[in-house]
Design an enzyme around this catalytic site. Sequence first.
Site, mmCIF file in Angstrom:
data_model
loop_
_atom_site.group_PDB
_atom_site.id
_atom_site.type_symbol
_atom_site.label_atom_id
_atom_site.label_comp_id
_atom_site.label_asym_id
_atom_site.label_seq_id
_atom_site.Cartn_x
_atom_site.Cartn_y
_atom_site.Cartn_z
ATOM 1 N N GLU A 187 -2.539 -9.060 -0.683
ATOM 2 C CA GLU A 187 -3.776 -9.416 -0.168
ATOM 3 C C GLU A 187 -4.860 -9.371 -1.425
ATOM 4 O OE1 GLU A 187 -4.397 -7.643 4.258
ATOM 5 O OE2 GLU A 187 -3.484 -6.236 2.751
ATOM 6 N N ALA A 237 0.975 -1.230 0.063
ATOM 7 C CA ALA A 237 -0.062 0.079 -0.041
ATOM 8 C C ALA A 237 0.895 1.195 0.041
ATOM 9 C CB ALA A 237 -0.814 0.004 1.018
ATOM 10 N N GLY A 247 -0.542 -5.349 0.810
ATOM 11 C CA GLY A 247 -1.924 -5.051 0.062
ATOM 12 C C GLY A 247 -1.800 -5.699 -1.416
#
Length: 260
Positions: free
Chosen positions: A115, A66, A112
């Site tokens: 993810e 991120a 992220g």
Amino acid sequence: MSYENILSSFENNVTTITINRPSKLNALNRATIKELHQAFKVADDDKNTKVILVTGSGEKAFVAGADISEFADFSVSQGEKLAAEGQALLFDFVAHLSTPVIAAINGFALGGGLELAMAAHFRVASDNAKMGLPEVSLGVIPGYGGTQRLPQLVGKGRAMELIMTAGMIDANQALQYGLVNHVTTLEELLPLAEKLASKIARNSSVAIASAIDAVNAGYEDGENGFDAEITQFGKCFGTADFHEGTQAFLEKRKAAFPGN
């Protein structure tokens, strides 16, 4: 549709979505998450798209994490909102799409990025890929579903180790763990993903959507996966795809699924 942070292309019933921020190693910021949501929605709504591929631009990163600069000064409530909105807008959204999503991991998939790859229905990786959830090294935890999807994929013990050490594993270790389905060279990554997509695209998109619902139900609180399977199995009998598939089998020919 044009985007600033991603690319989207369509060919042979496959939509390929590429995160395109190479100078930031394709890190996810809020604008990119919104664009990804839109691109996935457009692809899922397109009857001609049978499979969605998601990958990163360049040869270094799928998504390196991120964009930390966006939330370094957030409060508790802002942090909760960031995770809740991100999960709803992209990560849970992708996991529950009726169109199959394959993540082609071409390099670093961290935080992220991992993810997002885990939200896809399955993953393939290049042999230079590195994967991990390093959030605890920043004083935070994965907030886009990582603490839930990683144990589902690799088991609780391995997930705990990866999360608590903030470590990375390479593609072959990820293959051994069951985090990815296949490992290949960087040059062959997209061709492999496209070959798998082609195999999927030959089958009933309606039945595949039902299968996705049934499999997901087994991992959701308050849902009974076996009951969901029974319901989805029954629904298939009312579809034109079921009629075509069974007739084609009986007539010893290839099915031409209408997609309804």
